[in-house]
Enzyme design. Structure first.
Site, mmCIF file in Angstrom:
data_model
loop_
_atom_site.group_PDB
_atom_site.id
_atom_site.type_symbol
_atom_site.label_atom_id
_atom_site.label_comp_id
_atom_site.label_asym_id
_atom_site.label_seq_id
_atom_site.Cartn_x
_atom_site.Cartn_y
_atom_site.Cartn_z
ATOM 1 N N ASP A 191 -0.056 0.009 -5.268
ATOM 2 C CA ASP A 191 -1.185 0.530 -4.508
ATOM 3 C C ASP A 191 -2.446 0.278 -5.328
ATOM 4 O O ASP A 191 -2.414 0.378 -6.566
ATOM 5 C CB ASP A 191 -1.024 2.032 -4.246
ATOM 6 C CG ASP A 191 -1.919 2.533 -3.125
ATOM 7 O OD1 ASP A 191 -1.398 2.762 -2.024
ATOM 8 O OD2 ASP A 191 -3.128 2.675 -3.353
ATOM 9 N N ASP B 53 0.986 -1.346 4.717
ATOM 10 C CA ASP B 53 0.670 -0.061 5.348
ATOM 11 C C ASP B 53 -0.817 0.171 5.120
ATOM 12 O O ASP B 53 -1.232 0.875 4.207
ATOM 13 C CB ASP B 53 1.515 1.046 4.724
ATOM 14 C CG ASP B 53 1.436 2.354 5.487
ATOM 15 O OD1 ASP B 53 0.804 2.372 6.570
ATOM 16 O OD2 ASP B 53 1.978 3.357 5.003
ATOM 17 N N CYS C 39 -1.653 3.630 10.910
ATOM 18 C CA CYS C 39 -1.456 4.866 11.674
ATOM 19 C C CYS C 39 -2.722 5.097 12.493
ATOM 20 O O CYS C 39 -3.344 6.152 12.422
ATOM 21 C CB CYS C 39 -1.134 6.045 10.770
ATOM 22 S SG CYS C 39 -2.276 6.304 9.405
ATOM 23 N N GLY D 193 6.589 7.013 0.958
ATOM 24 C CA GLY D 193 7.474 7.325 2.074
ATOM 25 C C GLY D 193 8.162 6.093 2.643
ATOM 26 O O GLY D 193 9.378 6.104 2.886
ATOM 27 N N CYS E 141 0.873 -1.187 0.000
ATOM 28 C CA CYS E 141 0.000 0.000 0.000
ATOM 29 C C CYS E 141 0.902 1.226 0.000
ATOM 30 O O CYS E 141 0.894 2.042 0.916
ATOM 31 C CB CYS E 141 -0.927 0.002 1.211
ATOM 32 S SG CYS E 141 -1.898 -1.513 1.404
ATOM 33 N N ALA E 142 1.700 1.360 -1.054
ATOM 34 C CA ALA E 142 2.822 2.296 -1.053
ATOM 35 C C ALA E 142 2.400 3.753 -1.069
ATOM 36 O O ALA E 142 3.118 4.613 -0.560
ATOM 37 C CB ALA E 142 3.741 2.001 -2.239
#
Length: 432
Positions: free
Chosen positions: A262, A309, A362, A243, A238-239
């Site tokens: 992605d 991610d 996150c 980053g 899930c680039a």
């Protein structure tokens, strides 16, 4: 613009954000385009006022007995910026584009300003419907965790090992007073000023030369702990803008195979220029042709590491995006949980026997973290969690102190615990 006029402008922008449920960045952009007289410093100061008001929206609204934009800005000036009532009154003169004079009620509320007797979600400045999740995650520390998420965030950068060393970048940026990161060996940190703004690092020569990238230290840390090694075959599933892809390439010392993809190929567009600047030479960007297309079919069952991610509510980034926490809704959480299950299933098909998945969010919410891992393990035979202490022991630096923040399946970083954004990491190994 005068400081008082900027406060009036912030109230106006906040009214647009709340009334139309708009992202703050869009409302601020539109305001600036229609007010050409406002210079760049004015726009930056107004944005800082708006974001600060949104950080403390619940507690300011409670203390001021109103959620009107004016009340929220006045409450923020008292509660976050620490202005005395007399200072606020001086700014609210009603003259020369200043806000109108304080009423007697406003003066009394500002004088007695406090949210200490409010319900926990208000003290923590967390949406009420998410408060049970915060309490489940942090117990008695939930209020303090929410308050830390409502504070201003520093600016972190990641020194690019392919081109520079931390001491060199620190010396080049000495005028901006960098601090070494507490956890990541590649991190430098810059504290925000009184107005909430930090240095403009993306105008520095070192940035254009690829010596560093802007990246929160927590993001650096979970990427490092994922365990990519030189020579590995690694997938950043899930680039997005890349980053973590860039950080992985540096950790791999430009040796091995690194695939970045992605589901939304448009999100990968910025990665091309970032790669050219960074000197990363092992990245193969794979863009899906359609929603159901798997651009990594040839890698299936071969990856040593798949970094997931995962799409999430982003609750761990509320310091940087304070408007987002007031716009997220239960339906969005349910949708993200579904997305997380799908991307984990996809990762399982790509990793080789003996390889591993590093699942990252996150988020501060158990539903997106431990519960997502529990659901995956329950329906995916052949995978087992790697104990957090084992992941820490295998890292290049001594991260043993992070073991204090272990959950059932992973690690939970947070502004209060680690001084970083809120990140979660769980590592899973596929059986041989």
């Amino acid at each position: 613009m005068t400081p008082a006029a900027r406060i009036s402008a912030a109230i106006e922008v906040l009214d647009d954000i709340i009334g139309r449920r708009r992202p703050a960045a869009d409302a601020l952009k539109d305001w600036g385009l229609s007010r050409r007289f406002a210079g760049s410093k004015d726009r930056a100061a107004i944005a800082s006022l708006v974001y600060d008001a949104l950080r403390r929206k619940a507690s300011s609204g409670y203390a001021m007995a109103s959620e009107e934009p004016r009340a929220l800005v006045l409450g923020m000036l008292a509660g976050l910026r620490g202005l005395a009532v007399a200072e606020i009154a001086e700014l609210c003169s009603g003259e020369n584009h200043a806000p109108g004079r304080l009423s007697d009620d406003e003066t009394a509320l500002l004088t007695a300003f406090s949210a200490g007797d409010a319900p926990g979600w208000i003290q923590a400045d967390v949406p009420e419907w998410l408060w049970p999740s915060f309490e489940a995650a942090f117990g008695q520390a939930a209020i303090e965790e929410g308050q830390a998420l409502a504070a201003r965030a520093p600016i972190d950068l990641r020194v690019n090992r392919l081109k520079a060393r931390r001491r060199e970048v620190a010396a080049a940026l000495a005028h901006a007073q960098p601090e070494e990161g507490a956890w990541s060996p590649d991190a430098l940190r810059f504290q925000p000023g009184h107005d909430g703004r930090g240095p403009s690092l993306q105008t520095e020569p070192g940035f254009f030369a690829g010596a560093f990238e802007i990246q929160d230290e927590g993001s650096q840390l979970v990427t490092l702990l994922a365990g990519a090694r030189p020579g590995d075959t690694v997938v950043d599933l899930c680039a997005g803008a890349g980053g973590k892809t860039l950080a992985l390439a540096a950790l791999m010392a430009n040796r091995g195979n690194l695939y970045a993809t992605d589901l939304d190929g448009r999100r990968l567009a910025p990665l091309h220029d970032r790669l050219a600047r960074s000197g990363a030479a092992i990245v193969d960007i794979r863009i899906p042709r359609s929603r159901g297309h798997e651009p990594l079919e040839d890698v299936a069952g071969k990856a040593d590491l798949v970094l997931v991610d995962a799409p999430c509510t982003g609750s761990g980034t509320w310091r940087r995006n304070p408007d987002a926490k007031w716009r997220v809704r239960p339906g969005a959480l349910a949708e993200r949980i579904k997305d997380q299950a799908e991307v984990l299933a996809r990762a399982a098909r790509l990793v080789r026997p003996g390889g591993r998945i590093a699942y990252v969010t996150c988020s501060m919410l158990p539903e997106e973290n431990d519960e997502a891992i529990r659901a995956f393990l329950g329906k995916t035979p052949g995978f087992a969690p790697i104990a957090p202490i084992d992941a820490l022991t295998g890292a290049e630096s001594d991260f043993s102190l992070l073991a204090r923040f272990a959950t059932e399946f992973g690690l939970q970083l947070s502004p209060r615990r680690t001084g970083t954004d809120g990140f979660y990491l769980a590592c899973l190994r596929r059986g041989d």
